[in-house]
Write an enzyme that holds these catalytic residues in place. Sequence first.
Site, mmCIF file in Angstrom:
data_model
loop_
_atom_site.group_PDB
_atom_site.id
_atom_site.type_symbol
_atom_site.label_atom_id
_atom_site.label_comp_id
_atom_site.label_asym_id
_atom_site.label_seq_id
_atom_site.Cartn_x
_atom_site.Cartn_y
_atom_site.Cartn_z
ATOM 1 N N TYR A 76 0.827 -1.144 -0.014
ATOM 2 C CA TYR A 76 -0.083 0.027 -0.060
ATOM 3 C C TYR A 76 0.831 1.173 0.026
ATOM 4 O O TYR A 76 0.657 2.176 -0.545
ATOM 5 C CB TYR A 76 -1.070 0.019 1.275
ATOM 6 C CG TYR A 76 -2.206 -0.939 0.608
ATOM 7 C CD1 TYR A 76 -3.254 -0.313 -0.063
ATOM 8 C CD2 TYR A 76 -2.313 -2.212 1.162
ATOM 9 C CE1 TYR A 76 -4.374 -0.964 -0.520
ATOM 10 C CE2 TYR A 76 -3.325 -3.006 0.802
ATOM 11 C CZ TYR A 76 -4.219 -2.494 0.134
ATOM 12 O OH TYR A 76 -5.519 -3.205 -0.448
ATOM 13 N N ASP A 119 -7.888 5.537 -6.083
ATOM 14 C CA ASP A 119 -6.631 6.379 -6.006
ATOM 15 C C ASP A 119 -7.010 7.728 -6.066
ATOM 16 O O ASP A 119 -6.228 8.544 -5.993
ATOM 17 C CB ASP A 119 -6.189 6.051 -7.646
ATOM 18 C CG ASP A 119 -7.166 6.007 -8.738
ATOM 19 O OD1 ASP A 119 -8.130 6.766 -8.649
ATOM 20 O OD2 ASP A 119 -6.899 5.335 -9.829
ATOM 21 N N HIS A 145 -14.720 0.794 -2.918
ATOM 22 C CA HIS A 145 -13.713 0.054 -2.208
ATOM 23 C C HIS A 145 -12.717 0.938 -1.317
ATOM 24 O O HIS A 145 -11.807 0.486 -1.007
ATOM 25 C CB HIS A 145 -13.069 -0.641 -3.214
ATOM 26 C CG HIS A 145 -13.822 -1.756 -3.858
ATOM 27 N ND1 HIS A 145 -13.684 -2.054 -5.377
ATOM 28 C CD2 HIS A 145 -14.915 -2.133 -3.576
ATOM 29 C CE1 HIS A 145 -14.537 -3.280 -5.345
ATOM 30 N NE2 HIS A 145 -15.364 -3.063 -4.483
ATOM 31 N N CYS A 153 -8.620 1.913 12.084
ATOM 32 C CA CYS A 153 -7.822 1.293 13.200
ATOM 33 C C CYS A 153 -8.585 -0.323 13.152
ATOM 34 O O CYS A 153 -9.632 -0.649 13.162
ATOM 35 C CB CYS A 153 -8.413 1.793 14.687
ATOM 36 S SG CYS A 153 -7.598 1.136 16.008
#
Length: 272
Positions: A76, A119, A145, A153
């Site tokens: 990521y 994105d 998504h 968290c």
Amino acid sequence: MHHDDVEDARPTGLAAARHALHAADRVVIFTGAGVSAESGVPTFRGAGGLWREFRAEDLATPEAFARDPRLVWEWYGWRRELVARCVPNAAHRAIAAFAAARADAASTSGVRIVTQNVDGLHQRAERELAAERAMPSPDAVLTLHGTLFGVRCTHCDARSPHTAPIDATSRATLPTCASCGSLLRPDVVWFGEALDPAILDAAFDAARHADVCLVVGTSALVQPAASIATLAARAGATLVEINAEATPLSALADVSLRGAAGALVPALLGEA
Ligand code: BJW
Ligand code: ZN
């Protein structure tokens, strides 16, 4: 309208799709990784869809994160830095301009942008267009998504924007929650996880009421997202697809245009 042989149908298909889109009151534009490919963002499947030796299916899961959070965060972190260097392309800009033009019109009409992409390039195109025109940005993209630029968290579920570089050298350097100290995870939807029901409902609702559904750059393999297109078609919308390759939606589409989004989307949505 029928889906014809692509070679023969392209000129008439494009003209028919253009007409349908410009005449429609309600339009849903449903996008996937292919709309950002020409910005330099790698797609998930097909050529260039791999990161090292991993497939998205190996990394985009809660199991992968539980097993090796450092590896998943490294992926990521890499994607974030890559996307931060990319800019919206002609397809994102044409979609933003088409939606903005419809936002000025009567309130019954409208364009809903629904994306699987994390994105943020549709949103950036909208903000750039709004800034150019000194107008407020609509910020109305439905993101199925999640986003690369947010965290959640793993313990208390607190969400926040997060754009700082990720230090994935070890488990101990990964980002942690300010309120409970637990490990943070990317604010994206992995395989086996539920999509945000409010966002999914809004997308399904728009699909059900759409006159035209334009699908751009998705392999249409991932559910429930892909159902947006089939739901719209079943509810009577004209289905228009733009993709570099054939997909499971191609046979269902009224018009299936084969080629690059950066050329075809402006040709379809732009001013004549
Ligand atoms: C161009 C181009 C150019 C290139 N111009 N075109 C069996 C059957 C049905 C469903 C399932 C099943 N087994 C499991 C499932 C469920 C699963 C699923 O769908 N799996 C399938 C793969 C089989 N779905 C889920 O798990 C979802 N959740 C769920 O079902 O929850 C149930 C539940 C309910 C209640 C409680 C709990 C659970 C979640 C799916 C989440 C998907 N997440 C990812 C990662 C997001 C974060 C991240 O980015 O890291 O989303 S996976 C990845 O795929 C990403 C994408 O958004 C998504 C779709 O990919 P996309 O956008 O279509 O990209 P590509 O690469 O596939 O295609 C690109 C296309 O562009 C290609 O067609 C090219 O030809 C084209 N192209 N260049 C035009 N220039
Ligand atoms: Zn927490």
